[in-house]
Design an enzyme around this catalytic site. Structure first.
Site, PDB file in Angstrom:
ATOM      1  N   HIS A 286       0.834  -1.210   0.000  1.00 51.06           N
ATOM      2  CA  HIS A 286       0.000   0.000   0.000  1.00 51.06           C
ATOM      3  C   HIS A 286       0.869   1.261   0.000  1.00 51.06           C
ATOM      4  CE1 HIS A 286      -3.993  -1.878   0.512  1.00 51.06           C
ATOM      5  NE2 HIS A 286      -3.368  -2.781   1.264  1.00 51.06           N
ATOM      6  N   ASP A 349      -0.853  -5.029   5.985  1.00 46.48           N
ATOM      7  CA  ASP A 349      -1.831  -5.897   5.322  1.00 46.48           C
ATOM      8  C   ASP A 349      -1.582  -5.950   3.820  1.00 46.48           C
ATOM      9  OD1 ASP A 349      -2.574  -3.163   5.114  1.00 46.48           O
ATOM     10  OD2 ASP A 349      -4.594  -3.759   4.497  1.00 46.48           O
ATOM     11  N   GLU A 350      -2.091  -6.984   3.184  1.00 43.99           N
ATOM     12  CA  GLU A 350      -2.137  -7.114   1.729  1.00 43.99           C
ATOM     13  C   GLU A 350      -0.803  -6.800   1.052  1.00 43.99           C
ATOM     14  OE1 GLU A 350      -6.834  -6.293   0.860  1.00 43.99           O
ATOM     15  OE2 GLU A 350      -5.563  -4.528   1.093  1.00 43.99           O
ATOM     16  N   ALA A 351       0.291  -7.265   1.652  1.00 49.89           N
ATOM     17  CA  ALA A 351       1.630  -7.049   1.084  1.00 49.89           C
ATOM     18  C   ALA A 351       1.936  -8.182   0.095  1.00 49.89           C
ATOM     19  CB  ALA A 351       2.667  -6.981   2.194  1.00 49.89           C
ATOM     20  N   HIS A 352       1.093  -8.309  -0.910  1.00 51.09           N
ATOM     21  CA  HIS A 352       1.172  -9.443  -1.829  1.00 51.09           C
ATOM     22  C   HIS A 352       2.402  -9.383  -2.731  1.00 51.09           C
ATOM     23  CE1 HIS A 352      -2.721 -10.145  -0.278  1.00 51.09           C
ATOM     24  NE2 HIS A 352      -3.391  -9.335  -1.082  1.00 51.09           N
TER      25      HIS A 352
END
Length: 544
Positions: A286, A349-352
């Site tokens: 993000h 979060d969401e550190a893909h």
């Protein structure tokens, strides 16, 4: 680039009340303290009405004993307060609520035996609790702290007719039911998050939301200050973060950012309503707004373009580069210096686009920076995939359907001392649509009607997590599809009142059938305050 929003009539009404609070001066004269301008003349009262029952408030109080006759606020009522600046500020806030609608002068005094008394008694009722006693001779609010006194004032407001919230003189009568409320919160962390990154909201818009949250004893305002679409806080050591990274938003609008003085004003205003600001810089994912602002933060040394879409998981800070950690240290240092509250949120979060090994390396390396500058780490629950720092809180945002493996990881961290803030998306995400007719918001976590938002127990929610690990609840408002204050209010109300009750009220009081009746009684109050809300068919709202 700074963005300025025009105000709606509803916002101007709130701004007028806010201006009275901020402009109030305590003037000593003949033993009395009078706040602000002279109150308007009261108009004749309507015939006698029944007082609101003591238990008819949100959040439900811990203990209610109804007894005796009510107290009636009249033109002769005084606000009697201890000779203490903090107590005087709470009294001034109460006077600002009561004077416009009652038309009474309600002078603030230090002596007297009748009226509404506010007492600070250190050591009583914990950090935020209070006791309210009412009878024909007056109302007495007692608390151990200014926060407790302030929360007691919110209860007193709800015991008065909804018309007390209006800015013009109303007929009354102004009755407070007789009896005693003794009240302390279940959890110390009762939060709401506002995403100002996907769409930017001005200082005045944030203040409006603070005022609305304070009505229900919310005590934490989590500000999501950075994301792919915008960086919203000035950082002197990395100035392009705000001036360039903050120059747009979802859909390509002008964006905006808070100067340090802007942020200090939000913090100050929140503190005046007894909310702590919890700032969040989301890392390592993000982060497109930061990567676009400084090419050296990218592994290939090339800055990506600014981003105005709504996809997630495509950006990552460059974990192997030393400059990444100089950047993090600078940002955390400057933000911690601006933030008097205990917590600083580091996202996670969401550190893909970050490998698991790099994610663990990064999160374990940056957490000591937070402690170095005197703050306690909060991270989204993916932090538990690394090693949460001692005292850290993990904010769980999964679903009822989240895998047992992921839930077990969070529960195991809780068993080893990591505290939990519960924000299950299919219960507490305020940007989720109520149903298929809701125009704003998202649906990826499903529809979240009022009952689903309210009817669950934080202590029993996460299998394997000790009840003692749960430190509280928080209701996030993500703003990919939320653009105005009216949007915020419609999606928050009535659900945020239920979140407040989950955080404040004892588990023994939790009952949907009882709650929906108390919630329905809030509708006329929101009407009086100019808050637009969703009139859920699950709630028996009073007829207009």
């Amino acid at each position: 680039m700074r963005r300025h929003h025009s105000t709606t009539p509803r916002q101007r009404t709130t701004a007028t009340r806010t201006a009275r609070v901020l402009g109030a001066l305590l003037l000593t004269a003949a033993g009395a303290l009078t706040v602000g301008a002279t109150a308007p003349r009261a108009i004749p009262q309507t015939p006698a009405a029944r007082a609101t029952p003591l238990g008819q408030v949100v959040p439900a109080p811990a203990s209610v004993t109804a007894s005796g006759q009510p107290y009636r606020i009249t033109g002769g009522t005084f606000l009697r307060v201890d000779d203490d600046p903090a107590a005087e500020r709470v009294a001034a806030y109460l006077a600002d609520v009561l004077r416009p609608s009652t038309g009474y002068p309600l002078p603030i005094v230090h002596e007297g035996t009748s009226g509404i008394a506010l007492h600070l008694t250190p050591g009583r009722y914990g950090a935020e609790g209070y006791r309210l006693r009412s009878g024909p001779g007056g109302v007495t609010l007692t608390a151990g702290t200014p926060a407790g006194l302030f929360h007691g004032v919110q209860t007193l407001r709800q015991l008065l007719p909804a018309a007390v919230e209006k800015d013009t003189v109303q007929p009354g009568p102004w009755l407070v039911a007789g009896g005693t409320i003794t009240d302390t919160p279940r959890y110390g962390y009762r939060g709401a998050m506002l995403d100002v990154s996907r769409h930017f909201f001005t200082v005045d818009q944030v203040k409006r939301y603070i005022d609305e949250l304070a009505l229900y004893k919310i005590n934490k305002l989590h500000l999501h200050l950075s994301d792919d679409q915008g960086w919203r806080i000035a950082v002197d050591s990395w100035p392009r973060l705000a001036t360039y990274g903050g120059s747009t938003q979802v859909g390509g609008g002008l964006g905006g950012f808070y100067t340090k003085d802007d942020y200090r004003e939000i913090v100050r205003y929140a503190a005046s309503r007894h909310l702590d600001v919890v700032p969040e810089i989301d890392m390592p994912g993000h982060t497109n707004a930061a990567l676009a602002s400084y090419a050296e933060l990218n592994c290939d040394g090339t800055a990506p373009p600014l981003y105005t879409g709504t996809s997630v998981g495509f950006s990552s800070l460059c974990v192997p580069k030393d400059v990444t950690y100089r950047f993090v240290d600078d940002v955390v240092r400057e933000l911690a210096a601006l933030t008097p509250g205990r917590y600083l949120h580091i996202g996670g979060d969401e550190a893909h686009s970050t490998s698991h090994a790099d994610y663990v390396t990064f999160m374990n390396r940056i957490q000591p920076d937070v402690a170095k500058y005197g703050k306690t780490v909060i991270g989204w629950h993916q932090l538990t995939g690394a090693t949460p720092a001692p005292g850290a809180l993990a904010q769980y945002w999964g679903l009822d359907s989240t895998s047992a493996t992921e839930k077990a990881q969070v529960a195991q961290a809780a068993q080893h001392g990591t505290g939990l803030i519960l924000s299950p998306a299919d219960h507490l995400y305020l940007d989720m649509k109520y149903d298929s007719t809701t125009k704003q918001g998202a649906t990826w976590a499903g529809y979240v009607e009022v009952r689903k938002s309210y009817d669950w127990d934080p202590a029993a929610y996460l299998p394997g997590a000790p009840a003692t690990a749960v430190k509280g609840v928080e209701a996030p408002m993500w703003t990919e599809r939320i653009t105005t204050s009216a949007d915020i209010e419609y999606m928050a109300f009535p659900r945020v009142a239920g979140v407040a009750e989950l955080g404040w009220s004892p588990a023994a009081t939790h009952d949907w059938d009882a709650y929906k009746g108390r919630l329905a009684a809030q509708g006329p109050r929101w009407d009086a305050l100019g808050i637009g809300y969703y009139k859920s068919p699950q709630v028996p709202w009073p007829a207009p």
